[in-house]
Design a protein around this motif. Structure first.
Motif, PDB file in Angstrom:
ATOM      1  N   THR A 119      15.852  21.208 -57.738  1.00 21.39           N
ATOM      2  CA  THR A 119      15.464  22.027 -58.899  1.00 21.39           C
ATOM      3  C   THR A 119      16.285  23.310 -58.939  1.00 21.39           C
ATOM      4  O   THR A 119      16.681  23.770 -60.000  1.00 21.39           O
ATOM      5  CB  THR A 119      13.957  22.369 -58.873  1.00 21.39           C
ATOM      6  N   GLU A 124      15.830  19.555 -63.850  1.00 21.88           N
ATOM      7  CA  GLU A 124      14.573  20.052 -64.433  1.00 21.88           C
ATOM      8  C   GLU A 124      13.382  19.430 -63.689  1.00 21.88           C
ATOM      9  O   GLU A 124      13.347  18.217 -63.437  1.00 21.88           O
ATOM     10  CB  GLU A 124      14.547  19.673 -65.934  1.00 21.88           C
ATOM     11  N   GLU A 125      12.366  20.238 -63.347  1.00 20.85           N
ATOM     12  CA  GLU A 125      11.338  19.790 -62.397  1.00 20.85           C
ATOM     13  C   GLU A 125      10.506  18.621 -62.912  1.00 20.85           C
ATOM     14  O   GLU A 125      10.251  17.655 -62.195  1.00 20.85           O
ATOM     15  CB  GLU A 125      10.460  20.966 -61.960  1.00 20.85           C
ATOM     16  N   ARG A 126      10.114  18.643 -64.176  1.00 17.40           N
ATOM     17  CA  ARG A 126       9.299  17.540 -64.726  1.00 17.40           C
ATOM     18  C   ARG A 126      10.117  16.245 -64.708  1.00 17.40           C
ATOM     19  O   ARG A 126       9.657  15.183 -64.308  1.00 17.40           O
ATOM     20  CB  ARG A 126       8.876  17.898 -66.142  1.00 17.40           C
ATOM     21  N   MET A 129      10.368  14.811 -61.193  1.00 20.26           N
ATOM     22  CA  MET A 129       9.163  14.084 -60.773  1.00 20.26           C
ATOM     23  C   MET A 129       9.075  12.724 -61.475  1.00 20.26           C
ATOM     24  O   MET A 129       8.751  11.700 -60.865  1.00 20.26           O
ATOM     25  CB  MET A 129       7.911  14.909 -61.089  1.00 20.26           C
ATOM     26  N   ASP A 130       9.394  12.707 -62.755  1.00 20.93           N
ATOM     27  CA  ASP A 130       9.343  11.438 -63.499  1.00 20.93           C
ATOM     28  C   ASP A 130      10.342  10.434 -62.923  1.00 20.93           C
ATOM     29  O   ASP A 130      10.052   9.230 -62.825  1.00 20.93           O
ATOM     30  CB  ASP A 130       9.646  11.680 -64.992  1.00 20.93           C
ATOM     31  N   LEU A 168       5.344  23.016 -56.499  1.00 18.65           N
ATOM     32  CA  LEU A 168       5.660  21.684 -57.041  1.00 18.65           C
ATOM     33  C   LEU A 168       4.724  20.621 -56.451  1.00 18.65           C
ATOM     34  O   LEU A 168       4.413  19.618 -57.081  1.00 18.65           O
ATOM     35  CB  LEU A 168       7.117  21.331 -56.729  1.00 18.65           C
ATOM     36  N   ARG A 173      -0.026  19.571 -62.883  1.00 16.70           N
ATOM     37  CA  ARG A 173       0.811  19.110 -64.014  1.00 16.70           C
ATOM     38  C   ARG A 173       2.128  18.531 -63.512  1.00 16.70           C
ATOM     39  O   ARG A 173       2.846  17.853 -64.234  1.00 16.70           O
ATOM     40  CB  ARG A 173       1.104  20.303 -64.949  1.00 16.70           C
ATOM     41  N   LEU A 174       2.467  18.822 -62.239  1.00 18.39           N
ATOM     42  CA  LEU A 174       3.786  18.394 -61.714  1.00 18.39           C
ATOM     43  C   LEU A 174       3.688  17.415 -60.549  1.00 18.39           C
ATOM     44  O   LEU A 174       4.505  16.527 -60.402  1.00 18.39           O
ATOM     45  CB  LEU A 174       4.567  19.625 -61.255  1.00 18.39           C
TER      46      LEU A 174
END
Ligand code: V47
Ligand code: ZN
Length: 356
Positions: A119, A124-126, A129-130, A168, A173-174
């Protein structure tokens, strides 16, 4: 167990332990995401980023992956981290690592990921994770290999990286569904463990298991700190525990597993030669020993080779090797039905192999 594996086990007349290990269902607890990037993947990523100093030719890469000391290893490791720049790079790497694990009959693996390192380099952090979750689910569907994540703090990057990593790991949410544990990697020299206590407390409060590296390049006091300050449930490496009989007795009595990575310790010069590796002392002291590969392509090894090394050093037969595999299942954070499933596969395979 797949028919092919059953055939291998039943049909094979070979008493070759290597063949037994190759087909043995296994669990791996200490293996790094970026550190598992195969030469093919690394050269493919290096070709995408010509500004990188990482060789694109797998031959040259083998030379590039020879280290003069631990600091040199970290430097090379970070040059590979620099190649992971997009969510697609992350997904490709993760899925291919799962393929390599499945090829070695790894049914379950806890993969150590350092999200901060990606990151802070702009992934990008989202999306990060995806990408790992997408690869995890695809790998389980395609290979049947169950992956879970350990997020670790790159300790030398300090408390900023600790704060980012625990955010994180605990922000609902993450936080990825596959996350089970929280670790601490990177150099140990000059990076005392107690400073990370507040971050481990937050991770543990969020239901994560504590699994810091300790005693890889420093003494037993680092392992004591990992146990007493970071509430470690397992220890990454723990190599220097052999120097402290009280610590060995404590680990054995509390059944705190060591994530032993024999060839890694030689490649990073943490241990001089395999014959001097303390794995025998660990077993003699009754410590729960698990066998792992750490950063297999970087160390010119793989999990099956690490099992063969452990079998030689511990003078194990098939039953002994199967018991090592079951140690990893016991020390894993897999749920009880999952543990029972993998243990049953190990038992079925081993008895088929040993039935004349
Ligand atoms: N055997 C090992 N023993 C210990 N760690 C190991 C081992 N194998 C792999 N690792 C990994 O090496 C990384 C180290 C990253 C690191 O030190 C660092 C330092 C300063 C800045 C940054 C940054 O990203 O800005 C990163 C960690 O992520 C860790 O998971
Ligand atoms: Zn490691």
């Amino acid at each position: 167990m797949s028919p092919a594996v059953a055939d291998t086990a039943a049909a094979s007349g070979s008493r070759d332990l290597h063949a037994f290990i190759a087909g043995l269902p296994k669990a791996e607890l200490h293996v790094h995401h970026v550190g598992s990037a195969s030469p093919r993947i690394v050269s493919e990523l290096a070709a995408r980023h010509p500004d990188s100093q990482v060789p694109t030719d797998p031959e040259a890469l083998a030379d590039y992956f020879s280290f003069t000391d631990f600091a040199h290893f970290i430097q090379v490791y970070l040059s590979v981290v620099d190649l992971i720049r997009t969510p697609e790079d992350v997904r490709l790497l993760t899925f291919e690592v799962a393929r390599d694990l499945a090829r070695q009959q790894v049914r379950y693996a806890e993969l150590t990921i350092t999200p901060y390192s990606s990151t802070r380099r702009g992934v990008e952090e989202r999306a990060f994770m995806d990408a790992i979750e997408d690869a995890r689910k695809a790998a389980e569907a395609e290979f049947g290999t169950v992956l879970r994540w350990c997020f670790d703090i790159p300790g030398e990057a300090g408390l900023v990286s600790a704060e980012e990593t625990v955010r994180l790991a605990t922000d609902d949410r993450l936080r990825p569904e596959g996350l089970v544990s929280f670790g601490l990697g990177g150099p140990e020299v000059g990076v005392p463990r107690p400073q990370f206590k507040p971050y481990f407390d937050r991770a543990i409060a969020a239901g994560l298991h504590s699994v810091p590296h300790a005693g890889e390049t420093t003494g037993p006091e680092t392992i004591w700190d990992a146990l007493n300050e970071l509430r470690a449930e397992r220890i990454g490496h723990g190599t220097s525990a052999a120097r402290d009989p009280k610590l060995l007795a404590h680990l054995a009595e509390r059944r705190i597993a060591l994530e032993v990575c024999p060839t890694s310790n030689i490649a990073t010069r943490a241990v001089r030669t395999l014959d001097e590796h303390p794995i025998k002392e660990f077993v003699r002291a009754g410590v729960l020993v698990t066998v792992n590969s750490d950063d297999p392509p970087m160390f010119g090894t793989d999990l099956n080779t690490e099992y063969a090394v452990a079998a030689r050093l511990l003078d194990l037969d098939e039953q002994g090797v199967a018991a090592l595999a079951k140690n990893a299942v016991e020390a894993s954070f897999l749920d009880e039905p999952g543990k029972a499933r993998v243990n049953a596969e190990i038992d079925t395979y081993t008895s088929a192999w040993l039935t004349p």
